[in-house]
Write a protein that holds these residues in place. Structure first.
Motif, PDB file in Angstrom:
ATOM      1  N   LEU A 260     -28.677 -32.332  33.765  1.00  0.00           N
ATOM      2  CA  LEU A 260     -28.293 -32.821  32.436  1.00  0.00           C
ATOM      3  C   LEU A 260     -29.189 -34.114  32.187  1.00  0.00           C
ATOM      4  O   LEU A 260     -29.394 -34.796  32.718  1.00  0.00           O
ATOM      5  CB  LEU A 260     -26.972 -33.575  32.620  1.00  0.00           C
ATOM      6  CG  LEU A 260     -26.366 -34.204  31.441  1.00  0.00           C
ATOM      7  CD1 LEU A 260     -26.416 -33.043  30.185  1.00  0.00           C
ATOM      8  CD2 LEU A 260     -25.186 -34.813  31.170  1.00  0.00           C
ATOM      9  N   THR A 261     -29.963 -33.801  31.156  1.00  0.00           N
ATOM     10  CA  THR A 261     -31.143 -34.754  30.478  1.00  0.00           C
ATOM     11  C   THR A 261     -30.236 -35.248  29.327  1.00  0.00           C
ATOM     12  O   THR A 261     -30.327 -34.497  28.274  1.00  0.00           O
ATOM     13  CB  THR A 261     -32.123 -34.156  30.448  1.00  0.00           C
ATOM     14  OG1 THR A 261     -32.827 -33.595  31.566  1.00  0.00           O
ATOM     15  CG2 THR A 261     -33.218 -35.286  29.926  1.00  0.00           C
ATOM     16  N   HIS A 262     -30.174 -36.486  29.156  1.00  0.00           N
ATOM     17  CA  HIS A 262     -29.554 -36.981  27.745  1.00  0.00           C
ATOM     18  C   HIS A 262     -30.503 -36.826  26.534  1.00  0.00           C
ATOM     19  O   HIS A 262     -30.239 -36.428  25.821  1.00  0.00           O
ATOM     20  CB  HIS A 262     -29.215 -38.464  27.884  1.00  0.00           C
ATOM     21  CG  HIS A 262     -27.611 -38.701  28.405  1.00  0.00           C
ATOM     22  ND1 HIS A 262     -27.420 -38.429  29.823  1.00  0.00           N
ATOM     23  CD2 HIS A 262     -26.676 -38.840  27.966  1.00  0.00           C
ATOM     24  CE1 HIS A 262     -26.067 -38.712  30.305  1.00  0.00           C
ATOM     25  NE2 HIS A 262     -25.647 -38.723  28.811  1.00  0.00           N
ATOM     26  N   TYR A 263     -31.644 -37.305  26.825  1.00  0.00           N
ATOM     27  CA  TYR A 263     -32.855 -37.262  25.586  1.00  0.00           C
ATOM     28  C   TYR A 263     -33.940 -36.288  26.215  1.00  0.00           C
ATOM     29  O   TYR A 263     -33.563 -35.183  26.031  1.00  0.00           O
ATOM     30  CB  TYR A 263     -33.063 -38.594  25.313  1.00  0.00           C
ATOM     31  CG  TYR A 263     -31.997 -39.679  25.083  1.00  0.00           C
ATOM     32  CD1 TYR A 263     -30.974 -39.321  24.054  1.00  0.00           C
ATOM     33  CD2 TYR A 263     -31.637 -40.822  25.876  1.00  0.00           C
ATOM     34  CE1 TYR A 263     -29.763 -39.960  24.105  1.00  0.00           C
ATOM     35  CE2 TYR A 263     -30.641 -41.717  25.633  1.00  0.00           C
ATOM     36  CZ  TYR A 263     -29.685 -41.147  24.680  1.00  0.00           C
ATOM     37  OH  TYR A 263     -28.495 -41.837  24.471  1.00  0.00           O
ATOM     38  N   ASP A 264     -35.204 -37.022  26.353  1.00  0.00           N
ATOM     39  CA  ASP A 264     -36.173 -36.322  26.801  1.00  0.00           C
ATOM     40  C   ASP A 264     -36.564 -36.553  28.203  1.00  0.00           C
ATOM     41  O   ASP A 264     -36.181 -37.554  28.722  1.00  0.00           O
ATOM     42  CB  ASP A 264     -37.538 -36.308  25.972  1.00  0.00           C
ATOM     43  CG  ASP A 264     -37.509 -35.862  24.419  1.00  0.00           C
ATOM     44  OD1 ASP A 264     -36.513 -34.887  24.153  1.00  0.00           O
ATOM     45  OD2 ASP A 264     -38.235 -36.016  23.527  1.00  0.00           O
ATOM     46  N   ILE A 265     -37.382 -35.688  28.938  1.00  0.00           N
ATOM     47  CA  ILE A 265     -37.688 -35.791  30.251  1.00  0.00           C
ATOM     48  C   ILE A 265     -39.006 -36.647  29.811  1.00  0.00           C
ATOM     49  O   ILE A 265     -40.041 -36.073  29.543  1.00  0.00           O
ATOM     50  CB  ILE A 265     -37.963 -34.603  30.841  1.00  0.00           C
ATOM     51  CG1 ILE A 265     -36.841 -33.838  31.218  1.00  0.00           C
ATOM     52  CG2 ILE A 265     -38.832 -34.849  32.187  1.00  0.00           C
ATOM     53  CD1 ILE A 265     -37.059 -32.434  31.797  1.00  0.00           C
ATOM     54  N   PRO A 266     -39.105 -37.961  30.374  1.00  0.00           N
ATOM     55  CA  PRO A 266     -40.289 -38.801  30.239  1.00  0.00           C
ATOM     56  C   PRO A 266     -41.662 -38.027  30.817  1.00  0.00           C
ATOM     57  O   PRO A 266     -41.541 -37.398  32.046  1.00  0.00           O
ATOM     58  CB  PRO A 266     -40.084 -40.016  30.540  1.00  0.00           C
ATOM     59  CG  PRO A 266     -38.484 -40.022  30.862  1.00  0.00           C
ATOM     60  CD  PRO A 266     -37.963 -38.775  30.926  1.00  0.00           C
ATOM     61  N   HIS A 267     -42.638 -37.949  30.117  1.00  0.00           N
ATOM     62  CA  HIS A 267     -43.987 -37.723  30.792  1.00  0.00           C
ATOM     63  C   HIS A 267     -44.667 -38.746  31.378  1.00  0.00           C
ATOM     64  O   HIS A 267     -44.938 -39.844  31.000  1.00  0.00           O
ATOM     65  CB  HIS A 267     -44.702 -37.108  29.763  1.00  0.00           C
ATOM     66  CG  HIS A 267     -46.223 -36.762  30.182  1.00  0.00           C
ATOM     67  ND1 HIS A 267     -46.409 -35.742  31.080  1.00  0.00           N
ATOM     68  CD2 HIS A 267     -47.249 -37.211  29.747  1.00  0.00           C
ATOM     69  CE1 HIS A 267     -47.599 -35.638  31.437  1.00  0.00           C
ATOM     70  NE2 HIS A 267     -48.484 -36.326  30.529  1.00  0.00           N
ATOM     71  N   VAL A 268     -44.506 -38.713  32.863  1.00  0.00           N
ATOM     72  CA  VAL A 268     -45.257 -39.682  33.760  1.00  0.00           C
ATOM     73  C   VAL A 268     -46.716 -39.116  34.283  1.00  0.00           C
ATOM     74  O   VAL A 268     -46.480 -38.460  35.342  1.00  0.00           O
ATOM     75  CB  VAL A 268     -44.302 -40.045  34.816  1.00  0.00           C
ATOM     76  CG1 VAL A 268     -44.670 -41.028  35.727  1.00  0.00           C
ATOM     77  CG2 VAL A 268     -43.136 -40.496  34.170  1.00  0.00           C
TER      78      VAL A 268
END
Length: 373
Positions: free
Chosen positions: A53-61
């Protein structure tokens, strides 16, 4: 006049009688995914099968070496730690069953409109990281500290509130050793995948998934109870919008059945041959150790004890159970339920709440055993 955040962020609501899943719920279901129940055959869930479950976006790291985790607030010495620095601390690996707080939401009536989970929002992984208490000890927590707040890098808007994903734990939980809260950097012996919080995440054994903050970047010790959105607005068990509600915390007991036989594509009805059928599954509870599992093959009219394996010293992970069923031709409904050492068990009729949280209703698996041709 331009639109405001509230114009693109709908308030919480309940589905109308007879209302099917809307495009918004289908979009959430496409982004997030449950664990195929046959994956319970693995003691440790492969990362690609673990619920997500991802609330918003998967951050790009792009460069994990540039990531910094800060520990600040009501401490004597603020810390700024890289992932490589964290790997120099004593490491702990803990096998943890993680379950979404909304697991089972889509089964409620009326249905809370949100991520439409059935019962698959669960998975078990071996998480490796640094005990949070070591970081708090090094920073030196002030005597007036109350809560520890965890901030992730995922940013979005919910019910008109722009926010980073942020949750807190009471100081005694954050700094305790039963369970040991981890700042984790590995999953099943490998670096965290992007969708599971790379490069750092929080792991809180026994608590529902909302506490396990991913893409962890800030730990802040505060001297007043934290009242952020994900703490005091979301993840509360309430009957009406106006009440404060009870916070969602530890995982309620649950047992699930690995669906036997083979399925129909659309209905998922299982088909088994007459004769002995080994029923298997997993059981867990974040409140107290599971002490027994029962199985029903007649829709809950009668129950029989299943064989429950030892926990093999994995207190915070699911336990395997098994039961030998003699299948006869006809339609059957299989169910299973767990009981824990605190005396809690699963209900046959689920108490309702507006968020659809902590729903541990007994599972029902329709099975057809065909007769002679």
């Amino acid at each position: 006049m331009g639109r405001r955040l509230g114009d693109v962020s709908a308030p919480a609501r309940l589905a109308a009688p007879g209302e099917g899943l809307g495009q918004d719920e289908l979009a959430l279901a496409a982004r997030n995914h449950g664990m195929p129940l046959e994956a319970m055959r693995y003691d440790v869930t492969p990362p690609g099968l673990h619920y997500l479950l991802t609330h918003y976006d998967i951050p790009h790291v792009p460069d994990a070496s540039a990531w910094r985790l800060t520990v600040s607030g009501r401490v004597r010495h603020a810390l700024s730690l890289s992932p490589s620095r964290l790997r120099t601390y004593p490491a702990v690996t803990t096998r943890v069953t993680m379950e979404c707080a909304g697991n089972g939401r889509a089964l409620l009536r009326p249905r809370p409109v949100s991520q439409p989970w059935l019962v698959e929002a669960v998975g078990t992984a071996a998480w490796t990281g640094v005990p949070l208490r070591l970081l708090l000890d090094e920073a030196g927590v002030a005597s007036d500290a109350v809560d520890v707040v965890f901030t992730g890098a995922d940013h979005g808007v919910e019910r008109g509130v722009e926010q980073d994903y942020r949750r807190s734990l009471p100081l005694d939980v954050a700094g305790g050793d039963e369970p040991t809260v981890l700042v984790a950097y590995a999953m099943n012996g490998e670096p965290l995948p992007p969708q599971h919080g790379s490069p750092l995440r929080l792991v809180v054994p026994g608590w529902y998934g909302m506490a396990q903050v991913k893409w962890l970047r800030d730990i802040t010790v505060v001297d007043t109870p934290f009242t952020g959105f994900q703490q005091s607005v979301a993840y509360r068990i309430r009957q009406v919008p106006e009440e404060a509600g009870e916070p969602v915390t530890r995982i309620a007991p649950r047992a699930l059945l690995i669906p036997p036989g083979f399925p129909d594509f659309m209905s998922r009805t299982r088909v088994v041959a007459p004769g002995p059928v080994l029923l298997e599954g997993r059981a867990w509870s974040g409140r107290a150790p599971v002490t027994s599992v029962e199985v029903s093959t007649d829709g809950g009219a009668t129950w029989s004890p299943a064989e429950l394996e030892p926990d093999h010293r994995h207190r915070w992970a699911w336990r395997r159970w098994s039961f030998l069923w003699s299948a006869v031709p006809g339609d059957h409904v299989l169910s299973t339920r767990a009981r824990d050492a605190a005396g809690s068990t699963q209900p046959l009729e689920q108490p309702w709440n507006r968020g659809g949280f902590a729903n541990n209703l007994v599972q029902q698996v329709p099975v057809l055993c065909p007769g002679p041709r």
